[in-house]
Design a protein around this motif. Structure first.
Motif, PDB file in Angstrom:
ATOM      1  N   GLU B  48       0.321  -1.215  -0.236  1.00 49.50           N
ATOM      2  CA  GLU B  48      -0.186  -0.112   0.324  1.00 49.50           C
ATOM      3  C   GLU B  48       1.389   1.441   0.031  1.00 49.50           C
ATOM      4  OE1 GLU B  48      -3.300  -0.098   2.935  1.00 49.50           O
ATOM      5  OE2 GLU B  48      -3.394  -1.838   2.198  1.00 49.50           O
ATOM      6  N   ALA B  51       1.990   1.788  -3.636  1.00 51.00           N
ATOM      7  CA  ALA B  51       1.047   2.547  -4.435  1.00 51.00           C
ATOM      8  C   ALA B  51       0.843   4.097  -3.804  1.00 51.00           C
ATOM      9  CB  ALA B  51      -0.608   1.488  -4.179  1.00 51.00           C
ATOM     10  N   LEU B  53      -0.946   4.788  -1.195  1.00 50.06           N
ATOM     11  CA  LEU B  53      -2.398   4.055  -0.829  1.00 50.06           C
ATOM     12  C   LEU B  53      -1.965   4.533   1.112  1.00 50.06           C
ATOM     13  CD1 LEU B  53      -4.477   1.398  -1.475  1.00 50.06           C
ATOM     14  CD2 LEU B  53      -5.333   3.313  -1.752  1.00 50.06           C
ATOM     15  N   ARG B  80      -1.548   6.955 -10.756  1.00 48.69           N
ATOM     16  CA  ARG B  80      -2.042   5.764 -10.536  1.00 48.69           C
ATOM     17  C   ARG B  80      -2.594   5.478 -11.407  1.00 48.69           C
ATOM     18  NH1 ARG B  80      -4.888   7.087  -5.407  1.00 48.69           N
ATOM     19  NH2 ARG B  80      -3.020   6.781  -3.747  1.00 48.69           N
TER      20      ARG B  80
END
Lengths: 266, 244
Positions: B48, B51, B53, B80
């Motif tokens: 995460e 990414a 996140l 993204r």
């Protein structure tokens, strides 16, 4: 004693800070929602219309029977009570104006938003909360899709459109239904009263009720979405639904009072 | 088609618990990195962070040389668009059918017409061996393997440059697992996508010249001889390269 007072004031202060934090966070969500609409030019969302349609279906169309029934019952009660009692106090000629003030200005937007709070506010908070728990919100983010644009914005549009439509629908059913019932029970000529009522209805009354319903729709959508987005685990989902109802009702009543005060003071 | 991912000295703390402790990693364009470890060791947290996140407690993340650690959420959404991510839980949109879930990234980009979306989705379903019988079904009606396949199809349909996979084979039957492995291998060979994935057992994955690591006590430890050698020569927090 002194220590108790200090703790009391500290607790009260912490609560006030929490409320302000919540209000600023809601204001941020509101800004983000409008900003998402501006940003859409860069990221066109073909799913948006289907999401809005779905929201209008759940919030508006599926509430038609419930709102219609409530409008008929409330309208009948108000029209009958007013028709039977106002002449006794010598104010029978104000019947149409009173009806406009009570039904169009106050009851309809509030009742429509109350139904939407109960049906859709809870559902929206639980839906967004569940999406957070099941990582659907994260999945949207990681696909480069703004969750505000995908979930919150359609809910805003759908709920506002639904509350406005339900408000107009409520007014129509309440007045027409009430007057029809009055004709059957008291033999009052509906045509004359209806004509008087249309005469008493001014543009500013229509604008006022529409402004109210837009404001209430925004409040329900904002408060419910915000509570849904605060969910961090599955235990938070029912709490979000409860808080959405309580918060939406509180803010709706508060804004109703502020708008009515502003309207009648002007 | 190239994508470079760099993690610089990433640490992640939850209260007193240190989940990640100075993890550094560099995935070169077309590189594959697989890391394993026990449940709760921080594999998903690391993915995460890759990414964007979640933000690490300290350290920096770069995508193609661009730091994303303090990037605004809107800039992150834009960046993204070249990343595919498959969660350990499928994270399919519950009120969307299988077809709509796979089509979602394409529709939201608005770069393809309805006919093109339709064609791409059907092609993706065929590539992933997803039966057309389930295209109108909702996620609750699918098995774990089907959910994972649909989630992977959704990630692959945008032709990502970087694919991040969290336990992609858990709960899979052997046939679906083989399908997923072959599709990933094909994409890696053909398109040169970079792949970062977490798996309970790194040995379950074919070599593909991949960097294989274990995440233990918040640190990455190589399980390949070459990388073990590299690690023994360099301090723990230096970069670990995984090249195609």
């Amino acid at each position: 004693m002194t220590r108790g007072l200090i703790w009391f004031f500290l607790g009260a202060w912490a609560r006030i800070v929490d409320v302000f934090r919540m209000l600023s966070s809601m204001a941020e969500l509101l800004f983000d929602t409008f900003y998402a609409a501006v940003r859409r030019g860069r990221t066109p969302n073909l799913s948006l219309m289907s999401q809005i349609n779905r929201q209008i279906l759940y919030t508006g169309v599926e509430a038609f029977w419930l709102v219609g029934s409530i409008a008929l019952l409330c309208g009948s009660a108000i029209v009958l009570v007013a028709m039977l009692n106002m002449p006794r106090f010598g104010v029978g000629e104000y019947f149409s104006k009173i009806l406009v003030i009570v039904v169009v200005g106050e009851l309809a937007p509030f009742a429509a938003s109350l139904v939407v709070v109960g049906r859709s506010g809870t559902a929206l908070a639980a839906y967004i909360g569940t999406m957070r728990v099941s990582r659907e919100v994260d999945a949207l983010e990681v696909m480069g899709i703004d969750p505000i644009q995908f979930i919150v914005q359609p809910a805003f549009v759908g709920i506002v459109v639904s509350v406005v439509c339900l408000n107009v629908y409520f007014i129509t059913i309440a007045i027409l239904g009430g007057l029809t019932l009055a004709q059957f029970t008291t033999g009052t000529p509906v045509g004359i009263f209806f004509g008087n009522m249309l005469e008493a209805l001014q543009f500013k009354d229509v604008a006022f009720t529409l402004i109210k319903s837009v404001a209430f729709g925004l409040i329900v959508a904002l408060v419910s979405s915000w509570h849904g987005l605060q969910v961090r685990n599955i235990r938070g989902v029912p709490m979000a639904a409860i808080n959405a109802v309580v918060g939406s009702m509180f803010f709706t009543i508060a804004v109703n009072v502020i708008l009515s005060l502003g309207y009648y003071a002007l | 088609m190239s994508y470079r991912l760099e993690l610089h000295d990433i640490s992640m703390r939850c209260g007193d618990n240190t989940v990640l402790d100075g993890v550094s990693l560099q995935v070169q364009p077309g590189g594959v990195v697989v890391f394993g470890g026990r449940s709760g060791c921080g594999k998903s947290a690391l993915l995460e962070i890759c990414a964007g996140l979640i933000k690490p407690s300290s350290g920096r993340v770069f995508w193609n040389g661009e730091e994303i650690t303090d990037m605004s959420k809107y800039d992150l959404y834009d960046r993204r668009r070249s990343i595919g991510y498959v969660f350990q839980v499928h994270a399919l949109i519950a009120n969307h059918s299988v077809f709509d879930n796979i089509a979602l990234p394409l529709r939201c980009r608005g770069e393809a017409s309805a006919a093109q979306v339709n064609e791409k989705v059907l092609g993706m379903m065929e590539e992933m061996h997803i039966s057309r019988d389930i295209e109108s079904k909702f996620p609750e009606a699918l098995s774990t393997a089907q959910l994972k396949s649909v989630a992977l199809a959704r990630a692959l349909i945008i032709n990502p440059k970087l694919l991040i996979l969290d336990e992609p084979l858990s709960g899979m039957d052997p046939f679906t697992a083989n399908t997923i492995i072959s599709v990933l291998h094909q994409r890696w060979e053909r398109d040169g996508i970079s792949i970062v994935m977490a798996a309970h057992s790194v040995s379950a994955w074919p070599q593909w010249e991949a960097g294989r690591f274990h995440l233990r006590k918040g640190r990455l430890e190589s399980v390949d001889d070459a990388f073990a050698m590299a690690l023994s020569l360099k301090p723990q927090r230096k970069f670990i390269y995984a090249r195609k």
